[in-house]
Design a protein around this motif. Sequence first.
Motif, PDB file in Angstrom:
ATOM      1  N   ILE A 139       0.828  -1.209   0.000  1.00 50.02           N
ATOM      2  CA  ILE A 139       0.000   0.000   0.000  1.00 50.02           C
ATOM      3  C   ILE A 139       0.863   1.260   0.000  1.00 50.02           C
ATOM      4  CG2 ILE A 139      -0.315   0.493   2.491  1.00 50.02           C
ATOM      5  CD1 ILE A 139      -3.381   0.567   1.806  1.00 50.02           C
ATOM      6  N   PHE A 140       2.115   1.125   0.427  1.00 47.30           N
ATOM      7  CA  PHE A 140       3.026   2.270   0.474  1.00 47.30           C
ATOM      8  C   PHE A 140       3.879   2.394  -0.782  1.00 47.30           C
ATOM      9  CE2 PHE A 140       2.566   1.032   5.044  1.00 47.30           C
ATOM     10  CZ  PHE A 140       1.772   2.115   5.407  1.00 47.30           C
ATOM     11  N   SER A 141       3.660   1.530  -1.764  1.00 44.50           N
ATOM     12  CA  SER A 141       4.466   1.584  -2.978  1.00 44.50           C
ATOM     13  C   SER A 141       3.601   1.345  -4.215  1.00 44.50           C
ATOM     14  CB  SER A 141       5.592   0.549  -2.920  1.00 44.50           C
ATOM     15  OG  SER A 141       5.085  -0.766  -2.715  1.00 44.50           O
ATOM     16  N   GLN A 142       2.477   2.026  -4.259  1.00 41.15           N
ATOM     17  CA  GLN A 142       1.637   1.979  -5.443  1.00 41.15           C
ATOM     18  C   GLN A 142       2.174   3.012  -6.442  1.00 41.15           C
ATOM     19  OE1 GLN A 142      -1.233  -0.272  -5.835  1.00 41.15           O
ATOM     20  NE2 GLN A 142      -0.095  -1.193  -4.156  1.00 41.15           N
ATOM     21  N   ARG A 143       1.342   3.912  -6.938  1.00 38.94           N
ATOM     22  CA  ARG A 143       1.827   4.934  -7.863  1.00 38.94           C
ATOM     23  C   ARG A 143       2.884   5.822  -7.213  1.00 38.94           C
ATOM     24  NH1 ARG A 143      -0.746   6.821 -12.510  1.00 38.94           N
ATOM     25  NH2 ARG A 143      -1.693   4.746 -12.341  1.00 38.94           N
ATOM     26  N   PHE A 144       2.732   6.026  -5.904  1.00 36.31           N
ATOM     27  CA  PHE A 144       3.667   6.880  -5.164  1.00 36.31           C
ATOM     28  C   PHE A 144       4.357   6.062  -4.087  1.00 36.31           C
ATOM     29  CE2 PHE A 144       0.130   9.467  -6.728  1.00 36.31           C
ATOM     30  CZ  PHE A 144       0.811  10.357  -7.546  1.00 36.31           C
ATOM     31  N   ASN A 145       5.631   6.331  -3.895  1.00 33.50           N
ATOM     32  CA  ASN A 145       6.440   5.517  -2.992  1.00 33.50           C
ATOM     33  C   ASN A 145       6.643   6.226  -1.659  1.00 33.50           C
ATOM     34  OD1 ASN A 145       7.956   3.233  -2.304  1.00 33.50           O
ATOM     35  ND2 ASN A 145       9.859   4.248  -2.855  1.00 33.50           N
ATOM     36  N   PHE A 146       6.336   5.512  -0.581  1.00 30.42           N
ATOM     37  CA  PHE A 146       6.550   6.008   0.786  1.00 30.42           C
ATOM     38  C   PHE A 146       7.428   4.983   1.504  1.00 30.42           C
ATOM     39  CE2 PHE A 146       2.788   8.233  -0.583  1.00 30.42           C
ATOM     40  CZ  PHE A 146       2.923   9.498  -0.021  1.00 30.42           C
ATOM     41  N   PRO A 147       8.740   5.091   1.331  1.00 31.20           N
ATOM     42  CA  PRO A 147       9.653   4.075   1.883  1.00 31.20           C
ATOM     43  C   PRO A 147       9.641   3.990   3.402  1.00 31.20           C
ATOM     44  CG  PRO A 147      10.878   5.960   1.032  1.00 31.20           C
ATOM     45  CD  PRO A 147       9.462   6.134   0.583  1.00 31.20           C
ATOM     46  N   ASP A 148       9.189   5.053   4.067  1.00 30.90           N
ATOM     47  CA  ASP A 148       9.126   5.042   5.527  1.00 30.90           C
ATOM     48  C   ASP A 148       7.731   4.723   6.052  1.00 30.90           C
ATOM     49  OD1 ASP A 148      11.858   5.769   5.736  1.00 30.90           O
ATOM     50  OD2 ASP A 148      11.337   7.880   5.427  1.00 30.90           O
ATOM     51  N   GLY A 206      -3.296   8.939   0.019  1.00 29.36           N
ATOM     52  CA  GLY A 206      -4.703   8.591  -0.168  1.00 29.36           C
ATOM     53  C   GLY A 206      -4.947   7.876  -1.484  1.00 29.36           C
ATOM     54  N   SER A 207      -4.302   8.358  -2.534  1.00 32.12           N
ATOM     55  CA  SER A 207      -4.476   7.715  -3.837  1.00 32.12           C
ATOM     56  C   SER A 207      -3.840   6.327  -3.852  1.00 32.12           C
ATOM     57  CB  SER A 207      -3.889   8.589  -4.949  1.00 32.12           C
ATOM     58  OG  SER A 207      -2.479   8.597  -4.920  1.00 32.12           O
ATOM     59  N   ASN A 208      -2.759   6.134  -3.087  1.00 35.04           N
ATOM     60  CA  ASN A 208      -2.184   4.793  -2.962  1.00 35.04           C
ATOM     61  C   ASN A 208      -3.186   3.822  -2.361  1.00 35.04           C
ATOM     62  OD1 ASN A 208       0.316   5.485  -4.011  1.00 35.04           O
ATOM     63  ND2 ASN A 208       1.480   4.832  -2.231  1.00 35.04           N
ATOM     64  N   ILE A 209      -3.909   4.281  -1.331  1.00 33.99           N
ATOM     65  CA  ILE A 209      -4.906   3.430  -0.683  1.00 33.99           C
ATOM     66  C   ILE A 209      -5.985   3.036  -1.688  1.00 33.99           C
ATOM     67  CG2 ILE A 209      -6.668   3.301   1.126  1.00 33.99           C
ATOM     68  CD1 ILE A 209      -4.923   5.341   2.712  1.00 33.99           C
ATOM     69  N   ILE A 210      -6.481   4.015  -2.428  1.00 33.83           N
ATOM     70  CA  ILE A 210      -7.532   3.749  -3.404  1.00 33.83           C
ATOM     71  C   ILE A 210      -7.022   2.845  -4.519  1.00 33.83           C
ATOM     72  CG2 ILE A 210      -8.913   4.865  -5.211  1.00 33.83           C
ATOM     73  CD1 ILE A 210      -9.465   7.103  -3.210  1.00 33.83           C
ATOM     74  N   GLU A 211      -5.816   3.108  -5.003  1.00 37.02           N
ATOM     75  CA  GLU A 211      -5.253   2.261  -6.057  1.00 37.02           C
ATOM     76  C   GLU A 211      -5.056   0.826  -5.577  1.00 37.02           C
ATOM     77  OE1 GLU A 211      -2.049   2.890  -9.570  1.00 37.02           O
ATOM     78  OE2 GLU A 211      -1.317   3.342  -7.562  1.00 37.02           O
ATOM     79  N   TYR A 212      -4.607   0.685  -4.355  1.00 36.23           N
ATOM     80  CA  TYR A 212      -4.397  -0.656  -3.779  1.00 36.23           C
ATOM     81  C   TYR A 212      -5.703  -1.444  -3.760  1.00 36.23           C
ATOM     82  CZ  TYR A 212      -3.427  -4.258  -0.294  1.00 36.23           C
ATOM     83  OH  TYR A 212      -3.315  -5.450   0.369  1.00 36.23           O
ATOM     84  N   VAL A 213      -6.796  -0.756  -3.396  1.00 39.43           N
ATOM     85  CA  VAL A 213      -8.090  -1.445  -3.290  1.00 39.43           C
ATOM     86  C   VAL A 213      -8.677  -1.724  -4.661  1.00 39.43           C
ATOM     87  CG1 VAL A 213     -10.466  -1.221  -2.450  1.00 39.43           C
ATOM     88  CG2 VAL A 213      -8.561  -0.465  -1.017  1.00 39.43           C
ATOM     89  N   PHE A 214      -8.650  -0.728  -5.555  1.00 39.45           N
ATOM     90  CA  PHE A 214      -9.326  -0.864  -6.851  1.00 39.45           C
ATOM     91  C   PHE A 214      -8.509  -1.621  -7.902  1.00 39.45           C
ATOM     92  CE2 PHE A 214     -12.101   3.152  -6.148  1.00 39.45           C
ATOM     93  CZ  PHE A 214     -12.981   2.391  -5.393  1.00 39.45           C
ATOM     94  N   LYS A 215      -7.189  -1.537  -7.788  1.00 40.89           N
ATOM     95  CA  LYS A 215      -6.366  -2.088  -8.867  1.00 40.89           C
ATOM     96  C   LYS A 215      -5.405  -3.170  -8.395  1.00 40.89           C
ATOM     97  CE  LYS A 215      -6.492   2.182 -11.552  1.00 40.89           C
ATOM     98  NZ  LYS A 215      -5.702   3.185 -12.317  1.00 40.89           N
ATOM     99  N   GLY A 216      -5.390  -3.413  -7.077  1.00 40.10           N
ATOM    100  CA  GLY A 216      -4.427  -4.363  -6.554  1.00 40.10           C
ATOM    101  C   GLY A 216      -4.803  -5.809  -6.842  1.00 40.10           C
TER     102      GLY A 216
END
Length: 216
Positions: A139-148, A206-216
């Motif tokens: 969920i932290f590495s979808q379109r946008f990366n949050f390494p922390d 927020g968009s990572n969360i949505i992408e994870y749910v809709f496209k994961g």
Amino acid sequence: MKKTMFLVFSLLFFAQNTAIAQQIAILKYGGGGDWYSNPTALPNLIQFCNTNIDTKIDSEPETVEAGNVSIFKYPFLHMTGHGNVFFTDEEVQNLRTYLLSGGFLHIDDNYGMEPYLRRELEKLFPDRQLEELGADHPIFSQRFNFPDGLPKIHEHDGKRPQAFGIFEKGRLVLLYTYEADLGDGWEDPTVHNDPEEIRTKALQMGSNIIEYVFKG
């Protein structure tokens, strides 16, 4: 028999409607908490997602009540607020069936929900515990990366931001974001006067969360 019929109806209702579109609804709950807080947050997040991750979500999210079968029309529910949360037995049954049938609930603590929410989650999933998501969760590495991991958007008590989840057969069905206050970062810039860099981080997460749910 009544519970069985309710379950069958709910499963059929959910299966029939989730194929229509990617949609989000705000979850209205009892207990006196302000479920309606951050009114500009979701519309702004939806606009960001439709522009940046190619979703086609209705620009104005609907509001659904926890005990209403209409929640099965939406593959993604968002819940926020500052204070008390309370689910009746019927609402617990409805929400649990929704989540176990393929639905997803994101709870963003706007500050002050935590003790009440944990009590209600014990009713919702007495056989499960909230598990903290590590920074390596997808969920932290979808379109946008949050390494922390989860970014800090709004400061309250000086605690680190944490993302917790409840899983069903390996699927994340519920995400609880705590001490991050993503919703404040999604709001119009004039509401909290957050720097643009902070708002961008909130919208990206927020968009990572949505992408994870809709496209994961």
